[in-house]
Design a protein around this motif. Structure first.
Motif, PDB file in Angstrom:
ATOM      1  N   ARG A 282       0.851  -1.196   0.000  1.00 34.75           N
ATOM      2  CA  ARG A 282       0.000   0.000   0.000  1.00 34.75           C
ATOM      3  C   ARG A 282       0.884   1.243   0.000  1.00 34.75           C
ATOM      4  O   ARG A 282       1.829   1.346   0.785  1.00 34.75           O
ATOM      5  CB  ARG A 282      -0.883  -0.027   1.248  1.00 34.75           C
ATOM      6  CG  ARG A 282      -1.953   1.037   1.339  1.00 34.75           C
ATOM      7  CD  ARG A 282      -2.873   0.651   2.497  1.00 34.75           C
ATOM      8  NE  ARG A 282      -3.953   1.578   2.699  1.00 34.75           N
ATOM      9  CZ  ARG A 282      -3.975   2.529   3.635  1.00 34.75           C
ATOM     10  NH1 ARG A 282      -2.934   2.670   4.449  1.00 34.75           N
ATOM     11  NH2 ARG A 282      -5.013   3.323   3.772  1.00 34.75           N
ATOM     12  N   VAL A 283       0.585   2.203  -0.872  1.00 35.59           N
ATOM     13  CA  VAL A 283       1.392   3.408  -0.970  1.00 35.59           C
ATOM     14  C   VAL A 283       0.476   4.614  -1.152  1.00 35.59           C
ATOM     15  O   VAL A 283      -0.526   4.548  -1.865  1.00 35.59           O
ATOM     16  CB  VAL A 283       2.421   3.295  -2.118  1.00 35.59           C
ATOM     17  CG1 VAL A 283       1.743   3.128  -3.461  1.00 35.59           C
ATOM     18  CG2 VAL A 283       3.350   4.486  -2.135  1.00 35.59           C
ATOM     19  N   GLU A 284       0.825   5.708  -0.473  1.00 39.33           N
ATOM     20  CA  GLU A 284       0.000   6.914  -0.542  1.00 39.33           C
ATOM     21  C   GLU A 284       0.467   7.808  -1.674  1.00 39.33           C
ATOM     22  O   GLU A 284       1.658   7.910  -1.977  1.00 39.33           O
ATOM     23  CB  GLU A 284       0.060   7.677   0.785  1.00 39.33           C
ATOM     24  CG  GLU A 284      -0.905   8.860   0.844  1.00 39.33           C
ATOM     25  CD  GLU A 284      -1.003   9.511   2.209  1.00 39.33           C
ATOM     26  OE1 GLU A 284      -1.731  10.522   2.325  1.00 39.33           O
ATOM     27  OE2 GLU A 284      -0.351   9.006   3.147  1.00 39.33           O
ATOM     28  N   ILE A 285      -0.484   8.502  -2.275  1.00 47.55           N
ATOM     29  CA  ILE A 285      -0.217   9.350  -3.429  1.00 47.55           C
ATOM     30  C   ILE A 285      -0.815  10.732  -3.181  1.00 47.55           C
ATOM     31  O   ILE A 285      -1.817  10.867  -2.465  1.00 47.55           O
ATOM     32  CB  ILE A 285      -0.821   8.691  -4.699  1.00 47.55           C
ATOM     33  CG1 ILE A 285      -0.223   9.272  -5.963  1.00 47.55           C
ATOM     34  CG2 ILE A 285      -2.319   8.781  -4.719  1.00 47.55           C
ATOM     35  CD1 ILE A 285      -0.585   8.466  -7.206  1.00 47.55           C
ATOM     36  N   GLY A 286      -0.181  11.764  -3.734  1.00 47.44           N
ATOM     37  CA  GLY A 286      -0.693  13.124  -3.607  1.00 47.44           C
ATOM     38  C   GLY A 286      -0.390  13.927  -4.858  1.00 47.44           C
ATOM     39  O   GLY A 286       0.470  13.546  -5.661  1.00 47.44           O
ATOM     40  N   TYR A 287      -1.064  15.050  -5.040  1.00 44.04           N
ATOM     41  CA  TYR A 287      -0.887  15.837  -6.257  1.00 44.04           C
ATOM     42  C   TYR A 287      -1.388  17.257  -6.013  1.00 44.04           C
ATOM     43  O   TYR A 287      -2.128  17.537  -5.060  1.00 44.04           O
ATOM     44  CB  TYR A 287      -1.665  15.219  -7.429  1.00 44.04           C
ATOM     45  CG  TYR A 287      -3.130  14.987  -7.112  1.00 44.04           C
ATOM     46  CD1 TYR A 287      -4.075  15.985  -7.332  1.00 44.04           C
ATOM     47  CD2 TYR A 287      -3.564  13.782  -6.560  1.00 44.04           C
ATOM     48  CE1 TYR A 287      -5.407  15.790  -7.012  1.00 44.04           C
ATOM     49  CE2 TYR A 287      -4.881  13.566  -6.244  1.00 44.04           C
ATOM     50  CZ  TYR A 287      -5.804  14.572  -6.468  1.00 44.04           C
ATOM     51  OH  TYR A 287      -7.120  14.373  -6.142  1.00 44.04           O
ATOM     52  N   ASP A 288      -0.960  18.179  -6.865  1.00 48.43           N
ATOM     53  CA  ASP A 288      -1.521  19.525  -6.882  1.00 48.43           C
ATOM     54  C   ASP A 288      -1.283  20.153  -8.247  1.00 48.43           C
ATOM     55  O   ASP A 288      -0.442  19.693  -9.024  1.00 48.43           O
ATOM     56  CB  ASP A 288      -0.955  20.406  -5.761  1.00 48.43           C
ATOM     57  CG  ASP A 288       0.542  20.652  -5.875  1.00 48.43           C
ATOM     58  OD1 ASP A 288       1.058  20.715  -6.998  1.00 48.43           O
ATOM     59  OD2 ASP A 288       1.195  20.764  -4.827  1.00 48.43           O
ATOM     60  N   LEU A 289      -2.034  21.180  -8.550  1.00 52.23           N
ATOM     61  CA  LEU A 289      -1.896  21.921  -9.801  1.00 52.23           C
ATOM     62  C   LEU A 289      -1.793  23.405  -9.509  1.00 52.23           C
ATOM     63  O   LEU A 289      -2.398  23.902  -8.549  1.00 52.23           O
ATOM     64  CB  LEU A 289      -3.105  21.689 -10.718  1.00 52.23           C
ATOM     65  CG  LEU A 289      -3.278  20.316 -11.384  1.00 52.23           C
ATOM     66  CD1 LEU A 289      -4.547  20.334 -12.228  1.00 52.23           C
ATOM     67  CD2 LEU A 289      -2.080  19.974 -12.249  1.00 52.23           C
TER      68      LEU A 289
END
Length: 355
Positions: A282-289
């Motif tokens: 299990r791995v956490e992911i994040g993002y922004d623009l």
């Protein structure tokens, strides 16, 4: 540390030539190059061959294999002539690196089947520094390249290696050429170019530690951003990457990516992992623009591309993301990407996407 460039190639080659010129009157074919299996002459030819091959693959935009040619010396070429060949092929690589348009990549087999201009420059420098060491060791000549150059090289090609107390012994240890107190001997090694994942309208370009450092300190990380970029979340993620590198726990494939718009080559945001997969995969992911890129589907496109790449791996079984309750736009992004809400407690919703 800082990004590697064409001037660094020139510096590395000049140091090689200056060092080996002191033994130009020796029989290089009769002397083994340090711990490698080749003699010094064969090793020097190998260096020149790699330099011209890297220049060709970058300049020729090779996609699936090396450009099909080999370097051949004229019969009777002496050691002085061989050094001239190294200087010439080094100049060609430096020129290819300096003139490559942003985003240009060419074929290299390890580990992700391509490299950019900085990667080819760094690989050429690694060949020069390490094999100059090998030849100098065999010939009994003192050699140590500039510490700043080695520091930048380690961060570029060996981001999985924790920096040591001094850069040159660390590079020698990381390539099986020396010992480092407190670390086990290295018997097998590979360098790492940055990972790039293409999507329909954007390219996910893996950040190297030097770029992450620049972003964390308020710079642009080597990218041309649209107005008001980069967003603060990208800078925070770059800081996390830098800390992981300094601690020796960074895995480049589970790092941070800049989102580069293909139509104009400008960066519009960031996406990446919060660490490596846990024991359950299990791995956490994040993002922004950046604000000017929102509402156009870029985040969904990037998230889908990164999710597809991650879930195709054997060590990833599920992706996890958290979104603030009030951020309905981001909730729509993860939903469109196939994530399912698994928790709605507290200030954030939790989402998961399984293989």
């Amino acid at each position: 540390m800082r990004p590697i460039n064409g001037d660094d190639v020139t510096e590395a080659v000049a140091g090689c030539a200056a060092t080996l010129r002191a033994a130009v009157d020796r029989d290089w074919r009769a002397v083994r190059a340090g711990r490698v299996e080749w003699d010094c002459h064969t090793t020097a030819v190998h260096v020149a061959d790699d330099l011209i091959a890297y220049a060709a693959n970058l300049a020729g935009r090779a996609q699936d294999a090396y450009v099909p040619f080999e370097l051949t010396l004229d019969e009777g070429t002496d050691n002085a002539g061989l050094l001239h060949v190294i200087e010439t092929t080094g100049a060609l690589l430096a020129a290819a690196v300096r003139t490559a348009p942003p985003g240009t990549r060419g074929f290299h087999p390890y580990p992700f089947r391509s490299a950019d201009a900085e990667g080819f420059a760094a690989m050429g420098i690694a060949e020069v520094l390490l094999h100059t060491h090998d030849m100098a060791e065999g010939l009994g000549i003192a050699y140590e390249p500039p510490a700043e150059l080695v520091t930048s090289l380690l961060a570029c090609l060996f981001p999985h290696v924790q920096p040591g107390p001094a850069p040159w012994p660390t590079l020698l240890w990381a390539t099986g050429r020396g010992e480092l107190p407190g670390r086990a001997p290295v018997t097998e090694w590979r360098w790492n170019n940055n990972l790039v994942i293409p999507a329909e309208r954007v390219t996910l370009t893996g950040l190297r530690p030097a770029a992450a450092k620049d972003l964390r300190l308020g710079g642009d990380g080597g990218f041309e951003w649209i107005a008001s970029g980069p967003y603060e979340g990208t800078r925070d993620a770059a800081g996390m990457l830098l800390k992981a590198y300094e601690a020796g726990v960074h895995r480049p494939e589970f790092g941070v990516f800049a989102l580069v718009r293909q139509e104009d080559g400008r960066a519009i945001g960031g996406i990446g992992f919060h660490g490596v997969p846990d024991e359950d995969g299990r791995v956490e992911i994040g993002y922004d623009l950046v604000e000017g890129a929102r509402g156009q589907g870029y985040a969904t496109e990037a998230l889908c591309a990164l999710a597809d790449w991650a879930l195709a791996r054997d060590d990833v079984g599920s992706l996890f993301a958290t979104v603030e309750r009030g951020n309905t736009a981001s909730q729509a992004v993860v939903t469109r990407a196939g994530f399912t809400r698994v928790s709605d407690e507290g200030a954030e919703f939790a989402y998961e996407l399984r293989r």
